[in-house]
Design a protein around this motif. Structure first.
Motif, PDB file in Angstrom:
ATOM      1  N   MET A   1      30.573  36.135  53.381  1.00  0.00           N
ATOM      2  CA  MET A   1      31.566  36.012  52.319  1.00  0.00           C
ATOM      3  C   MET A   1      31.087  34.914  51.372  1.00  0.00           C
ATOM      4  O   MET A   1      30.841  33.790  51.777  1.00  0.00           O
ATOM      5  CB  MET A   1      32.933  35.666  52.926  1.00  0.00           C
ATOM      6  CG  MET A   1      34.030  35.625  51.890  1.00  0.00           C
ATOM      7  SD  MET A   1      35.630  35.113  52.540  1.00  0.00           S
ATOM      8  CE  MET A   1      36.190  36.580  53.330  1.00  0.00           C
ATOM      9  N   SER A   2      30.957  35.257  50.110  1.00  0.00           N
ATOM     10  CA  SER A   2      30.467  34.291  49.132  1.00  0.00           C
ATOM     11  C   SER A   2      31.575  33.314  48.719  1.00  0.00           C
ATOM     12  O   SER A   2      32.767  33.582  48.889  1.00  0.00           O
ATOM     13  CB  SER A   2      29.937  35.022  47.905  1.00  0.00           C
ATOM     14  OG  SER A   2      30.987  35.637  47.202  1.00  0.00           O
ATOM     15  N   GLY A   3      31.146  32.203  48.154  1.00  0.00           N
ATOM     16  CA  GLY A   3      32.094  31.176  47.723  1.00  0.00           C
ATOM     17  C   GLY A   3      32.981  31.647  46.590  1.00  0.00           C
ATOM     18  O   GLY A   3      34.154  31.276  46.509  1.00  0.00           O
ATOM     19  N   ILE A   4      32.425  32.469  45.708  1.00  0.00           N
ATOM     20  CA  ILE A   4      33.202  32.985  44.571  1.00  0.00           C
ATOM     21  C   ILE A   4      34.336  33.871  45.069  1.00  0.00           C
ATOM     22  O   ILE A   4      35.452  33.823  44.547  1.00  0.00           O
ATOM     23  CB  ILE A   4      32.288  33.774  43.604  1.00  0.00           C
ATOM     24  CG1 ILE A   4      31.244  32.852  42.986  1.00  0.00           C
ATOM     25  CG2 ILE A   4      33.086  34.460  42.529  1.00  0.00           C
ATOM     26  CD1 ILE A   4      31.791  31.831  42.037  1.00  0.00           C
ATOM     27  N   ALA A   5      34.065  34.673  46.095  1.00  0.00           N
ATOM     28  CA  ALA A   5      35.097  35.554  46.640  1.00  0.00           C
ATOM     29  C   ALA A   5      36.246  34.737  47.219  1.00  0.00           C
ATOM     30  O   ALA A   5      37.418  35.063  47.004  1.00  0.00           O
ATOM     31  CB  ALA A   5      34.507  36.472  47.709  1.00  0.00           C
ATOM     32  N   VAL A   6      35.907  33.654  47.908  1.00  0.00           N
ATOM     33  CA  VAL A   6      36.941  32.802  48.489  1.00  0.00           C
ATOM     34  C   VAL A   6      37.789  32.166  47.391  1.00  0.00           C
ATOM     35  O   VAL A   6      39.021  32.108  47.489  1.00  0.00           O
ATOM     36  CB  VAL A   6      36.298  31.713  49.387  1.00  0.00           C
ATOM     37  CG1 VAL A   6      37.324  30.700  49.841  1.00  0.00           C
ATOM     38  CG2 VAL A   6      35.605  32.349  50.571  1.00  0.00           C
ATOM     39  N   VAL A   7      37.131  31.703  46.333  1.00  0.00           N
ATOM     40  CA  VAL A   7      37.854  31.079  45.221  1.00  0.00           C
ATOM     41  C   VAL A   7      38.772  32.087  44.536  1.00  0.00           C
ATOM     42  O   VAL A   7      39.933  31.779  44.223  1.00  0.00           O
ATOM     43  CB  VAL A   7      36.854  30.469  44.203  1.00  0.00           C
ATOM     44  CG1 VAL A   7      37.562  30.048  42.937  1.00  0.00           C
ATOM     45  CG2 VAL A   7      36.127  29.298  44.825  1.00  0.00           C
ATOM     46  N   LEU A   8      38.288  33.305  44.313  1.00  0.00           N
ATOM     47  CA  LEU A   8      39.111  34.322  43.663  1.00  0.00           C
ATOM     48  C   LEU A   8      40.310  34.712  44.525  1.00  0.00           C
ATOM     49  O   LEU A   8      41.418  34.901  44.004  1.00  0.00           O
ATOM     50  CB  LEU A   8      38.266  35.550  43.332  1.00  0.00           C
ATOM     51  CG  LEU A   8      37.323  35.416  42.143  1.00  0.00           C
ATOM     52  CD1 LEU A   8      36.381  36.616  42.071  1.00  0.00           C
ATOM     53  CD2 LEU A   8      38.081  35.253  40.855  1.00  0.00           C
ATOM     54  N   ILE A   9      40.109  34.835  45.830  1.00  0.00           N
ATOM     55  CA  ILE A   9      41.214  35.184  46.727  1.00  0.00           C
ATOM     56  C   ILE A   9      42.245  34.056  46.743  1.00  0.00           C
ATOM     57  O   ILE A   9      43.452  34.306  46.666  1.00  0.00           O
ATOM     58  CB  ILE A   9      40.687  35.501  48.138  1.00  0.00           C
ATOM     59  CG1 ILE A   9      39.897  36.806  48.109  1.00  0.00           C
ATOM     60  CG2 ILE A   9      41.830  35.594  49.136  1.00  0.00           C
ATOM     61  CD1 ILE A   9      39.142  37.114  49.380  1.00  0.00           C
ATOM     62  N   SER A  42      42.942  38.983  40.161  1.00  0.00           N
ATOM     63  CA  SER A  42      42.105  37.973  40.798  1.00  0.00           C
ATOM     64  C   SER A  42      41.940  38.263  42.292  1.00  0.00           C
ATOM     65  O   SER A  42      40.841  38.158  42.833  1.00  0.00           O
ATOM     66  CB  SER A  42      42.718  36.589  40.586  1.00  0.00           C
ATOM     67  OG  SER A  42      41.974  35.610  41.227  1.00  0.00           O
ATOM     68  N   LEU A  43      43.027  38.629  42.935  1.00  0.00           N
ATOM     69  CA  LEU A  43      42.982  38.966  44.358  1.00  0.00           C
ATOM     70  C   LEU A  43      42.105  40.204  44.577  1.00  0.00           C
ATOM     71  O   LEU A  43      41.275  40.231  45.502  1.00  0.00           O
ATOM     72  CB  LEU A  43      44.396  39.210  44.865  1.00  0.00           C
ATOM     73  CG  LEU A  43      44.631  39.210  46.357  1.00  0.00           C
ATOM     74  CD1 LEU A  43      44.175  37.909  46.977  1.00  0.00           C
ATOM     75  CD2 LEU A  43      46.088  39.433  46.656  1.00  0.00           C
ATOM     76  N   ALA A  44      42.236  41.204  43.743  1.00  0.00           N
ATOM     77  CA  ALA A  44      41.432  42.414  43.868  1.00  0.00           C
ATOM     78  C   ALA A  44      39.948  42.121  43.635  1.00  0.00           C
ATOM     79  O   ALA A  44      39.085  42.626  44.354  1.00  0.00           O
ATOM     80  CB  ALA A  44      41.922  43.473  42.888  1.00  0.00           C
ATOM     81  N   ALA A  45      39.652  41.278  42.636  1.00  0.00           N
ATOM     82  CA  ALA A  45      38.255  40.932  42.375  1.00  0.00           C
ATOM     83  C   ALA A  45      37.658  40.192  43.555  1.00  0.00           C
ATOM     84  O   ALA A  45      36.492  40.430  43.922  1.00  0.00           O
ATOM     85  CB  ALA A  45      38.166  40.085  41.108  1.00  0.00           C
ATOM     86  N   GLY A  46      38.417  39.293  44.150  1.00  0.00           N
ATOM     87  CA  GLY A  46      37.920  38.577  45.316  1.00  0.00           C
ATOM     88  C   GLY A  46      37.682  39.490  46.495  1.00  0.00           C
ATOM     89  O   GLY A  46      36.684  39.366  47.208  1.00  0.00           O
ATOM     90  N   LEU A  47      38.585  40.428  46.715  1.00  0.00           N
ATOM     91  CA  LEU A  47      38.431  41.353  47.833  1.00  0.00           C
ATOM     92  C   LEU A  47      37.268  42.310  47.623  1.00  0.00           C
ATOM     93  O   LEU A  47      36.587  42.706  48.570  1.00  0.00           O
ATOM     94  CB  LEU A  47      39.718  42.138  48.059  1.00  0.00           C
ATOM     95  CG  LEU A  47      40.891  41.312  48.614  1.00  0.00           C
ATOM     96  CD1 LEU A  47      42.149  42.165  48.664  1.00  0.00           C
ATOM     97  CD2 LEU A  47      40.554  40.769  49.988  1.00  0.00           C
ATOM     98  N   LEU A  48      37.018  42.691  46.370  1.00  0.00           N
ATOM     99  CA  LEU A  48      35.896  43.584  46.095  1.00  0.00           C
ATOM    100  C   LEU A  48      34.546  42.880  46.239  1.00  0.00           C
ATOM    101  O   LEU A  48      33.534  43.521  46.504  1.00  0.00           O
ATOM    102  CB  LEU A  48      36.031  44.175  44.688  1.00  0.00           C
ATOM    103  CG  LEU A  48      37.120  45.218  44.518  1.00  0.00           C
ATOM    104  CD1 LEU A  48      37.255  45.616  43.052  1.00  0.00           C
ATOM    105  CD2 LEU A  48      36.844  46.440  45.378  1.00  0.00           C
TER     106      LEU A  48
END
Length: 50
Positions: A1-9, A42-48
């Protein structure tokens, strides 16, 4: 899991929490819808990105 995904979630969850707070405060519906849309995207972008 990348850091960007965590931030977006995390950002998405924060904005969704803001929607709940704004509903309780009786804010205008347009602000609530806009905030909810931003939170959901934002949540969808993080999950994707996971």
């Amino acid at each position: 899991m990348s850091g960007i995904a965590v931030v977006l979630i995390a950002l998405g969850l924060f904005l969704i929490g803001g929607v709940i707070s704004f509903v309780k405060q009786g804010m205008p519906k347009g602000v609530i819808v806009l905030l909810g849309l931003c939170g959901a995207m934002s949540l969808a972008a993080g999950l994707l990105r996971v």
